[in-house]
Design a protein around this motif. Structure first.
Motif, PDB file in Angstrom:
ATOM      1  N   ARG B  80      95.973 -22.566   9.557  1.00 38.98           N
ATOM      2  CA  ARG B  80      96.812 -22.458   8.349  1.00 38.98           C
ATOM      3  C   ARG B  80      97.996 -23.419   8.408  1.00 38.98           C
ATOM      4  O   ARG B  80      98.494 -23.862   7.374  1.00 38.98           O
ATOM      5  CB  ARG B  80      97.295 -21.019   8.167  1.00 38.98           C
ATOM      6  CG  ARG B  80      96.162 -20.067   7.752  1.00 38.98           C
ATOM      7  CD  ARG B  80      96.585 -18.612   7.826  1.00 38.98           C
ATOM      8  NE  ARG B  80      97.691 -18.336   6.914  1.00 38.98           N
ATOM      9  CZ  ARG B  80      97.548 -18.093   5.624  1.00 38.98           C
ATOM     10  NH1 ARG B  80      96.344 -18.083   5.102  1.00 38.98           N
ATOM     11  NH2 ARG B  80      98.586 -17.857   4.872  1.00 38.98           N
ATOM     12  N   GLY B  84      98.567 -26.185   5.681  1.00 39.70           N
ATOM     13  CA  GLY B  84      99.845 -26.193   4.974  1.00 39.70           C
ATOM     14  C   GLY B  84     100.251 -24.849   4.403  1.00 39.70           C
ATOM     15  O   GLY B  84     101.207 -24.765   3.647  1.00 39.70           O
ATOM     16  N   PRO B 105     100.621 -28.133   0.650  1.00 40.68           N
ATOM     17  CA  PRO B 105      99.161 -28.102   0.854  1.00 40.68           C
ATOM     18  C   PRO B 105      98.398 -28.950  -0.152  1.00 40.68           C
ATOM     19  O   PRO B 105      97.371 -29.539   0.197  1.00 40.68           O
ATOM     20  CB  PRO B 105      98.799 -26.628   0.713  1.00 40.68           C
ATOM     21  CG  PRO B 105     100.038 -25.917   0.319  1.00 40.68           C
ATOM     22  CD  PRO B 105     101.193 -26.794   0.608  1.00 40.68           C
ATOM     23  N   VAL B 110      93.171 -32.502   3.057  1.00 45.45           N
ATOM     24  CA  VAL B 110      92.542 -31.524   3.937  1.00 45.45           C
ATOM     25  C   VAL B 110      92.047 -30.416   3.029  1.00 45.45           C
ATOM     26  O   VAL B 110      92.769 -29.990   2.144  1.00 45.45           O
ATOM     27  CB  VAL B 110      93.585 -30.948   4.919  1.00 45.45           C
ATOM     28  CG1 VAL B 110      93.000 -29.820   5.711  1.00 45.45           C
ATOM     29  CG2 VAL B 110      94.137 -32.023   5.820  1.00 45.45           C
ATOM     30  N   ASN B 111      90.832 -29.979   3.187  1.00 47.67           N
ATOM     31  CA  ASN B 111      90.354 -28.845   2.395  1.00 47.67           C
ATOM     32  C   ASN B 111      89.875 -27.740   3.317  1.00 47.67           C
ATOM     33  O   ASN B 111      89.561 -27.972   4.474  1.00 47.67           O
ATOM     34  CB  ASN B 111      89.255 -29.266   1.428  1.00 47.67           C
ATOM     35  CG  ASN B 111      89.822 -30.002   0.230  1.00 47.67           C
ATOM     36  OD1 ASN B 111      89.443 -31.123  -0.061  1.00 47.67           O
ATOM     37  ND2 ASN B 111      90.785 -29.395  -0.442  1.00 47.67           N
ATOM     38  N   THR B 112      89.856 -26.548   2.765  1.00 51.31           N
ATOM     39  CA  THR B 112      89.565 -25.376   3.582  1.00 51.31           C
ATOM     40  C   THR B 112      88.396 -24.594   3.005  1.00 51.31           C
ATOM     41  O   THR B 112      88.299 -24.448   1.791  1.00 51.31           O
ATOM     42  CB  THR B 112      90.811 -24.456   3.625  1.00 51.31           C
ATOM     43  OG1 THR B 112      91.938 -25.224   4.040  1.00 51.31           O
ATOM     44  CG2 THR B 112      90.606 -23.300   4.575  1.00 51.31           C
ATOM     45  N   PHE B 114      87.417 -20.852   3.143  1.00 49.55           N
ATOM     46  CA  PHE B 114      88.080 -19.630   3.566  1.00 49.55           C
ATOM     47  C   PHE B 114      87.092 -18.611   4.120  1.00 49.55           C
ATOM     48  O   PHE B 114      85.908 -18.626   3.792  1.00 49.55           O
ATOM     49  CB  PHE B 114      88.838 -19.013   2.395  1.00 49.55           C
ATOM     50  CG  PHE B 114      90.029 -19.822   1.982  1.00 49.55           C
ATOM     51  CD1 PHE B 114      91.293 -19.469   2.398  1.00 49.55           C
ATOM     52  CD2 PHE B 114      89.885 -20.950   1.195  1.00 49.55           C
ATOM     53  CE1 PHE B 114      92.394 -20.212   2.035  1.00 49.55           C
ATOM     54  CE2 PHE B 114      90.974 -21.701   0.826  1.00 49.55           C
ATOM     55  CZ  PHE B 114      92.236 -21.337   1.253  1.00 49.55           C
ATOM     56  N   ALA B 118      87.093 -17.176  -0.965  1.00 49.89           N
ATOM     57  CA  ALA B 118      88.129 -17.339  -1.995  1.00 49.89           C
ATOM     58  C   ALA B 118      87.619 -18.107  -3.210  1.00 49.89           C
ATOM     59  O   ALA B 118      88.321 -18.951  -3.768  1.00 49.89           O
ATOM     60  CB  ALA B 118      89.372 -18.026  -1.412  1.00 49.89           C
ATOM     61  N   ARG B 179      82.716 -26.853  -2.995  1.00 53.31           N
ATOM     62  CA  ARG B 179      84.002 -26.944  -3.666  1.00 53.31           C
ATOM     63  C   ARG B 179      85.000 -27.733  -2.819  1.00 53.31           C
ATOM     64  O   ARG B 179      85.845 -28.456  -3.342  1.00 53.31           O
ATOM     65  CB  ARG B 179      84.549 -25.534  -3.924  1.00 53.31           C
ATOM     66  CG  ARG B 179      85.837 -25.518  -4.691  1.00 53.31           C
ATOM     67  CD  ARG B 179      86.307 -24.122  -4.972  1.00 53.31           C
ATOM     68  NE  ARG B 179      86.827 -23.471  -3.765  1.00 53.31           N
ATOM     69  CZ  ARG B 179      87.422 -22.289  -3.779  1.00 53.31           C
ATOM     70  NH1 ARG B 179      87.544 -21.602  -4.892  1.00 53.31           N
ATOM     71  NH2 ARG B 179      87.872 -21.759  -2.661  1.00 53.31           N
ATOM     72  N   ALA B 180      84.898 -27.568  -1.499  1.00 57.07           N
ATOM     73  CA  ALA B 180      85.818 -28.291  -0.621  1.00 57.07           C
ATOM     74  C   ALA B 180      85.392 -29.749  -0.470  1.00 57.07           C
ATOM     75  O   ALA B 180      86.204 -30.662  -0.584  1.00 57.07           O
ATOM     76  CB  ALA B 180      85.869 -27.609   0.735  1.00 57.07           C
TER      77      ALA B 180
END
Lengths: 280, 381, 282
Positions: B80, B84, B105, B110-112, B114, B118, B179-180
């Motif tokens: 995290r 960010g 963020p 940078v993509n996450t 989850f 999410a 999506r990321a």
């Protein structure tokens, strides 16, 4: 042995419940019934059913003016309460600032405080600043008092909102403003609509605060109040019956909404939260 | 549960290397690559609770790095901070020439993915994938082709118009990935993305995810508490424990040459032997073997599969032998784990091919080079 | 994850609004209570405690305050007596009809307060529904005069209005009691009555306190029902405040009384919260 005791207990409880419901609905039933009674209010049994009072009502200019005023007040007060109540809920949910606990209590206070105190204290403010009393001052009063409703509803919604939703949005490049409109608001749609409906209804019905902040133009409750002071007029029954029907429509709307959004706060949890002086 | 990866790993690596410090070695093929992300002395505390203690870590371009740790080890917090969502209490995060930790963020490339994906419940699969491109105000024609491509890549084109609640967990997982990735991040962070899937789907997704990473060539930081998953997927594993890095190394290295007792225990099974070195001879209870370690107490990790069951007649002079009585046998399919009570109170766990008959008295043997010296760590909590 | 700017943007506007439209007016009320009115009907901004002296020494003020509290206390008791068993019935005995009945309790809340108070007036008046019904049924010859324009009428109307308010927190508290506790109590040999007294009642006390506070505070400050139905003997403290702000034109004294009410209400809220905490076990 114990089962018979239980049945009789249940019967007493059932009987009690019937009586309470009768007590709660008696005045409403009387109102509606006598709005069709030619002799007007009182007198048992009612006879000569008529629609005259409704006819009188529809020709009553000042009454309809007051309805329009009330609608305006309720709409603007609703906008103000939401515009401040939503940020307030966000602040309570995710910001730390000195006096936060006090702020939370202050925001909620008007909901449980007798309206006379809110009304009078605002009257003094407007008097000091030489603000002419008008519908605008009523709007400010309602807007301020009903922030609490928007705040509690939205706060409860935020508690259930998965924080990672907003994180994902920021992560995907949306800034805070975009995230608020694209993710936060759509996720809080039900609490926000619910709060709006509730604020609107409460404002339409509000009298204690308006009583002190009224200028030249009457709101509907104040118009009714003025006529009641002059004596009983059966026309009031008719307008009350109409208000009741509109309230029922609002309830059904509300209920529909709630069924779609499982477990959303309702007027009951709202009052419960206010009574407990904290947020659910 | 077998760790077949080990076989080659241990035999050629353990030339009695002494590793008293945490090795920061990376896999040979990655050494030449440029560093993408560099975490420098990052610390984090929530109030008095210290979650991360001066973590330093580098991720190379195109690398699949796994942060492995138990719950509460600080692995999600570290992720995290990189994404960010949390501010580090101290330290810096750099991406190439840019100081990453000062940016919000939404400015980080940078993509996450989850843990619970999410996905936005009020948007369709397609709208979810398009989200990052829309907020970046890309032209609609470009958005359309990129989401089509992204959905194609994760085999979700058929569900483009569905709402997230209408698709399965595995499918949601793919959408979250799409999506990321559609934003072409330089680094993808994955926070236990497979933990919600059932075992079979999970194994399948491990393979797919690894293949996808190879294909897109983006660096992945993958957080998990599952050591098996970490070994299957990673180029390197960063083992985190109570906010500190225990070891950062390739899966083979970390399994074959664990730096600490904790690393040895957390990744696979092991026997920990307390020994004493005196003028080139290790004494461990009744066992002895020669070693070139300096004198003093030492702790050895000995993997169960490196202990052999000997028939009485065999004579192999280089092996350390010990007689013992079998106290428990646990069947694991192709192999079984045998618990042996040896002379001098020593208990050894041995992994052997599953046998048909119960065992009683056995003769055990292992090669001294398989006994890896490790630094002591406090007992596992 | 939220930047300082974000937090400031959501915090400052509501805080500012609350300071301007809630804190300042309360502060103003505080100031007013120390001022006075000159013979020429202007506010004199000199500080003294005269208004509070009047409150203590002029009988009508503190007597009316006491009477208001007594009316509010009766409303509270009756609301609890009506609301608690109803909540218990809904929560434990109503079965599948629970949600419908719950809505039925809520509905009157949506009907205008004023309209319901007025309806009671048409019911209780000397030629109202009740009296004409009683005469029609030959129960009495002459209308019962005590029904309207009396504390009785005020208590009845306010009880009608605040029973749902008392009901709601109690119902919420009862609904939060895990049913396994009730089953455990039965399993351990307690009868339904014993279970009620030993398990359900203690666990629902915080709800009852919240409901009682609500009913008491709101009815204490009411001035419309007494004006409409109370008559001279049903006057409450807020009616005095209203006249002081109106015809009697003594804002400072009115502010002093209002401030006393505010203090009373805030301290009540404070104590009821304490009590609720003491009784909540979660």
């Amino acid at each position: 042995m114990s089962s018979t005791a239980r049945i009789s207990n249940s019967n007493w409880l059932f009987l009690h419940a019937v009586c309470v419901f009768a007590f709660l609905y008696l005045p409403i039933a009387v109102l509606i019934l006598y709005s069709f009674n030619r002799e007007g209010v009182g007198g048992f049994p009612p006879h000569h059913l008529t629609l005259d009072w409704y006819r009188t009502l529809f020709g009553d200019g000042p009454m309809w003016d007051s309805v329009l005023n009330s609608l305006q007040v309720a709409a603007v007060a609703m906008a103000i309460s939401l515009a401040l109540g939503i940020p307030a809920a966000l602040a309570l949910d995710r910001a730390q600032f000195p006096g936060k606990a006090l702020f939370r209590r202050l925001v909620l206070l008007p909901l449980i405080l007798p309206g006379i105190i809110t009304g009078l204290s605002l009257l003094m403010l407007f008097n000091l600043t030489n603000t002419k009393l008008s519908l605008a001052t009523i709007i400010l009063g309602h807007g301020t008092a009903l922030i609490s409703v928007a705040t509690t509803e939205v706060f409860a919604g935020l508690q259930k909102l998965d924080r990672s939703q907003e994180e994902a949005s920021l992560d995907l490049g949306a800034n805070y403003w975009q995230t608020f409109w694209r993710i936060t608001v759509p996720n809080l749609k039900l609490p926000i609509i619910g709060a709006a409906l509730l604020i609107f209804t409460l404002s339409m019905d509000e009298i204690a605060v308006s009583f002190f902040l009224i200028g030249r133009d009457n709101t509907l409750p104040l118009e009714i109040w003025g006529r009641l002071r002059r004596g009983i007029t059966p026309e009031i029954n008719a307008v009350s019956a109409i208000i009741f029907v509109f309230s029922l429509v609002a309830i059904v709307l509300w209920y529909r909404l709630r069924v779609r959004g499982e477990g959303q706060p309702d007027v009951g949890t709202e009052i419960t939260a206010a009574a407990e002086g904290q947020m659910v | 549960m077998g760790h077949f990866v080990t076989a080659g790993g241990c035999s050629n690596s353990a030339k009695s290397m002494i590793t008293s410090e945490i090795p920061m070695a990376s896999a040979p093929e990655l050494k030449s690559r440029t560093t993408l992300l560099s975490v420098r002395k990052v610390a984090k505390q929530f109030g008095k609770n210290v979650v991360l203690k001066e973590i330093s870590l580098e991720v190379a371009e195109g690398e699949f790095l796994t942060i492995l740790g138990e719950s509460g080890s600080g692995k999600t917090t570290l992720l995290r901070i990189i994404a960010g969502f949390e501010k580090a209490s101290a330290g810096e995060v750099w991406m190439g020439e840019d100081r990453l930790d000062l940016q919000p963020p939404y400015r980080r490339r940078v993509n996450t993915v989850f843990q619970n994906y999410a996905l936005f419940p009020h948007l369709t699969v397609e709208q979810n994938v398009a989200y990052g491109l829309r907020v970046a105000k890309r032209p609609e024609s470009e958005i359309a082709s990129r989401i089509a491509e992204a959905l194609e890549k994760v085999k979700m084109s058929a569900h483009a118009k569905s709402k997230p609640s209408k698709i399965s967990g595995g499918q949601q997982q793919r959408v979250a990935l799409a999506r990321a990735l559609v934003n072409r991040p330089r680094l993808l962070l994955l926070d236990e993305p497979l933990s919600a899937l059932d075992a079979n789907l999970r194994r399948q997704m491990q393979v797919e995810l690894k293949a996808l990473q190879r294909e897109v060539g983006i660096s992945f930081i993958f957080v998990t508490h599952d050591q098996e998953e970490a070994m299957v997927m990673s180029d390197r594993i960063a083992l985190l424990r109570s906010g500190e890095l225990e070891q950062v190394a390739t899966p083979r290295e970390i399994y074959g040459r664990p730096a600490t007792a904790y690393a040895a225990q957390f990744i696979g099974h092991t026997n920990l032997l307390k020994g004493d070195v005196k003028s080139g001879v290790v004494c461990c209870g009744d066992l002895t073997w020669t070693s070139d370690r300096p004198d003093g107490p030492v702790l050895f990790s000995l993997r169960p599969e490196n202990i052999r069951l000997l028939s009485q007649t065999a004579s192999l002079p280089t092996l350390v032998r010990v007689q013992g009585k079998v106290v428990a046998q646990a069947f694991h399919g192709a192999t079984e784990l045998i618990r042996v009570q040896c002379a001098g109170g020593l208990v050894l766990v041995v992994r052997a091919p599953a046998s048909t008959s119960p065992l009683d008295e056995v003769l055990l043997a292992f090669s001294p080079i398989d006994a890896i010296p490790v630094t002591k760590s406090a007992e596992r909590i | 994850m939220f930047s300082r700017a974000y937090k400031a943007a959501v915090t400052l506007p509501p805080v500012l609004w609350v300071v301007i439209f809630l804190v300042t007016p309360y502060a103003l009320m505080f100031c007013y209570s120390f001022w006075s009115v000159s013979a020429a009907q202007t506010i004199v901004h000199s500080w003294n405690l005269a208004n509070y002296g009047v409150l203590l020494h002029v009988d009508v003020y503190w007597q009316t305050l006491l009477r208001s509290m007594w009316i509010a206390a009766r409303v509270t008791i009756f609301s609890l007596l009506l609301g608690y068993p109803l909540a218990y019935f809904l929560s434990f005995r109503a079965g599948g009809k629970k949600d419908l009945l719950y809505q039925l309790v809520i509905i009157p809340l949506w009907v205008s307060y004023l309209v319901r108070a007025y309806a009671w007036k048409t019911i209780l008046g000397s030629d109202g529904v009740l009296n004409t019904l009683l005469q029609y049924a030959h129960v009495t010859k002459h209308p019962l005069e005590f029904l309207l324009y009396s504390p009785f009428a005020v208590v009845l109307t306010l009880t009608h209005i605040y029973t749902p308010f008392a009901f709601l927190p109690i119902y919420a508290a009862l609904e939060h009691i895990p049913r396994s506790l009730v089953e455990a109590s039965h399993d351990l040999g307690a009868s339904p009555a014993q279970t009620f007294w030993k398990v359900i009642l203690p666990l629902s006390i915080p709800g009852a306190i919240a409901g009682a506070t609500f009913a008491f505070v709101l009815s204490l400050g009411d001035f419309l029902a007494p004006l409409l139905l109370g008559g001279p003997s049903g006057i409450m403290i807020s009616n005095i405040v209203v006249s002081l702000f109106g015809a009697a034109y003594n804002w400072p004294l009115g502010a002093a009384i209002s401030l006393c009410m505010l203090m009373l209400v805030v301290s009540l809220l404070f104590f009821s919260e304490r009590l609720e905490k003491k009784w909540s076990f979660s």
